[in-house]
Design a protein around this motif. Structure first.
Motif, PDB file in Angstrom:
ATOM      1  N   ASN A   1      -5.291   2.858   4.588  1.00 14.74           N
ATOM      2  CA  ASN A   1      -5.484   3.222   3.188  1.00 14.74           C
ATOM      3  C   ASN A   1      -6.239   4.555   3.074  1.00 14.74           C
ATOM      4  O   ASN A   1      -5.860   5.444   2.296  1.00 14.74           O
ATOM      5  CB  ASN A   1      -6.247   2.114   2.468  1.00 14.74           C
ATOM      6  CG  ASN A   1      -6.382   2.385   0.980  1.00 14.74           C
ATOM      7  OD1 ASN A   1      -5.561   3.075   0.385  1.00 14.74           O
ATOM      8  ND2 ASN A   1      -7.428   1.839   0.378  1.00 14.74           N
TER       9      ASN A   1
ATOM     10  N   SER B   1       1.582   4.477  -3.039  1.00 17.00           N
ATOM     11  CA  SER B   1       1.231   5.854  -2.714  1.00 17.00           C
ATOM     12  C   SER B   1       2.144   6.839  -3.437  1.00 17.00           C
ATOM     13  O   SER B   1       3.324   6.570  -3.682  1.00 17.00           O
ATOM     14  CB  SER B   1       1.328   6.075  -1.197  1.00 17.00           C
ATOM     15  OG  SER B   1       1.166   7.427  -0.874  1.00 17.00           O
TER      16      SER B   1
ATOM     17  N   LEU C   1       0.833  -1.201   0.000  1.00 13.09           N
ATOM     18  CA  LEU C   1       0.000   0.000   0.000  1.00 13.09           C
ATOM     19  C   LEU C   1       0.867   1.250   0.000  1.00 13.09           C
ATOM     20  O   LEU C   1       0.606   2.215  -0.739  1.00 13.09           O
ATOM     21  CB  LEU C   1      -0.910  -0.014   1.235  1.00 13.09           C
ATOM     22  CG  LEU C   1      -1.982   1.076   1.341  1.00 13.09           C
ATOM     23  CD1 LEU C   1      -2.988   0.935   0.216  1.00 13.09           C
ATOM     24  CD2 LEU C   1      -2.688   0.975   2.689  1.00 13.09           C
TER      25      LEU C   1
ATOM     26  N   TYR D   1      -6.268  -2.202   7.690  1.00 14.83           N
ATOM     27  CA  TYR D   1      -5.807  -1.975   6.304  1.00 14.83           C
ATOM     28  C   TYR D   1      -6.597  -0.838   5.657  1.00 14.83           C
ATOM     29  O   TYR D   1      -6.020   0.091   5.073  1.00 14.83           O
ATOM     30  CB  TYR D   1      -5.967  -3.261   5.496  1.00 14.83           C
ATOM     31  CG  TYR D   1      -5.574  -3.129   4.042  1.00 14.83           C
ATOM     32  CD1 TYR D   1      -4.247  -3.257   3.632  1.00 14.83           C
ATOM     33  CD2 TYR D   1      -6.533  -2.845   3.070  1.00 14.83           C
ATOM     34  CE1 TYR D   1      -3.886  -3.122   2.296  1.00 14.83           C
ATOM     35  CE2 TYR D   1      -6.182  -2.708   1.734  1.00 14.83           C
ATOM     36  CZ  TYR D   1      -4.856  -2.849   1.354  1.00 14.83           C
ATOM     37  OH  TYR D   1      -4.511  -2.706   0.036  1.00 14.83           O
TER      38      TYR D   1
END
Length: 416
Positions: free
Chosen positions: A337, A310, A306, A333
């Protein structure tokens, strides 16, 4: 009318027998309590003198718990009530464990009950004993009169002949009947209520027990929820998505099979485009329900991926988290996020730091960005979604975001 009177008499007789039995059993029990109390004192003294009480006292209190539980059950049966049994005392040896046991509310309740049981049980038991003794005297008086020996005397009346023996029998029967019908049942109920009241947990202890039960239930529900999330994700991925892929392939083959009517070709193109859109939406739904990357890499690996996607540099620091329920993994998660997405869209941050660690049965998460701050939950910045996910699992969210930054989000979730 006769039937009602007979039924009432039968009920009173049964009540008197139960109450008499309860108090008569309670009399030797109350006397035995003296011995148990003395043993408890001896155990307490040996704590200070020899240290042996550190071993004896937990066992003594555990034995008294069983003793009290038996009396509690007997009192509940007499009153026709249901009552939760006394939880057994934990038998752990050691200075700290013994001191905690002595300070426990259950131990104080036990001591209060022992004192009241000795005093009340002895007094009321003696009344029941007198009642039973007078009833036995009524039955045995004729035989006493027929057997040669000194005459029987009660309350100044001697059984020297049949008239005096009959008077004595009538007096004993009247007193015994009065005690059995009115005094003994009332005293037995008072004693039973006192027992249940003395051994009943306090309101705070009941709430504590309820919280423990709800915590255990919540843990089971969270595990079941996680298993259901995995099942739904697997079914959608392996069945529904595979079916859509097959349909898209067949539509594509139909389009390329040869020349077809332009109207049919247009319908095939629209159906193929709709199928592709449905697959895209289905993948988005699957990631919302249970991101497949969690199953493949675990929480730490999923967060690394993740952060890698980004547009802002993200530092992920995750300790060894041990076993984390699936529902908690999913909530963490999505919360991280959402926080990264919010920072990228609104804060102008140049760096985001994410820290995860375990403290006992709690999972703690910290998300800090160096943006402009000033988070306003009322403007729909996604923080409400984070709060909802975390609150659903009995977690907590705290946000610090002064104007000028930085913004810090703290998440605390149970993961027992």
């Amino acid at each position: 009318m006769t039937i009602d009177a007979t039924s009432t008499m039968t009920t009173r007789f049964q009540d008197a027998v139960r109450s008499l039995r309860y108090l008569l059993i309670g009399l030797p029990s109350a006397m035995a309590t003296i011995v148990l109390a003395m043993l408890g004192v001896v155990a307490a003294v040996t704590i200070a003198v020899f240290g042996l009480g550190l071993v004896l006292l937990p066992w003594a209190i555990a034995g008294l718990d069983h003793w009290a539980s038996w009396h509690q059950a007997a009192a509940a049966r007499l009153l026709g009530r249901g009552v939760a049994p006394i939880p057994p005392a934990s038998i752990r040896v050691g200075p700290h464990a013994t001191l905690a046991l002595l300070r426990a509310p259950s131990t104080r309740r036990l001591g209060t009950w022992l004192c009241s049981h000795f005093a009340v049980g002895t007094l009321f038991g003696l009344v029941a004993f007198v009642c039973a003794g007078l009833a036995a005297m009524v039955l045995l008086l004729p035989f006493w009169w027929l057997v040669p020996g000194p005459p029987l005397q009660v309350a100044g009346i001697q059984a020297t002949d049949w008239p005096s023996a009959g008077l004595l029998m009538g007096m004993c029967a009247a007193v015994s009947l009065a005690l059995a019908v009115w005094a003994v049942p009332a005293l037995a109920r008072v004693h039973a209520r006192g027992t249940l009241s003395a051994l009943a947990p306090s309101r705070a202890e009941e709430l504590e027990g309820r919280v423990e039960a709800l915590t255990a239930t919540r843990s089971e529900v969270v595990d079941a929820h996680g298993a259901e999330l995995r099942r739904i994700e697997r079914d959608l991925h392996d069945s529904t998505q595979a079916s859509l892929v097959t349909i898209a392939m067949k539509l594509d083959m139909a389009r390329e099979a040869g020349e077809v009517d332009p109207a049919v070709a247009k319908l095939l193109d629209e159906a193929h485009a709709g199928t592709e859109q449905a697959m895209t939406e289905l993948r988005s739904v699957i990631r919302t329900i249970y991101p497949p990357i969690l199953a493949d890499r675990g929480l730490a690996g999923a967060l690394d991926a993740l952060g890698g996607r980004s547009g802002i540099p993200v530092s992920i620091d995750a300790d060894d988290l041990g076993r984390v329920p699936v529902a908690v993994e999913t909530a963490v998660y999505h919360a991280i996020n959402e926080a990264i997405t919010n920072a990228a869209k609104h804060s102008g941050a140049t760096r985001i730091e994410v820290r995860l660690y375990r403290e006992g049965d709690r999972l703690r998460v910290g998300i800090v960005d160096d943006g402009i701050g000033g988070v306003n939950e009322g403007r729909g910045t996604g923080v409400s979604g984070i709060r909802s996910r975390v609150a659903a699992l009995d977690g907590e969210v705290s946000i610090t975001s002064p104007a000028g930054g930085p913004t810090a989000i703290r998440i605390d979730l149970p993961c027992a």
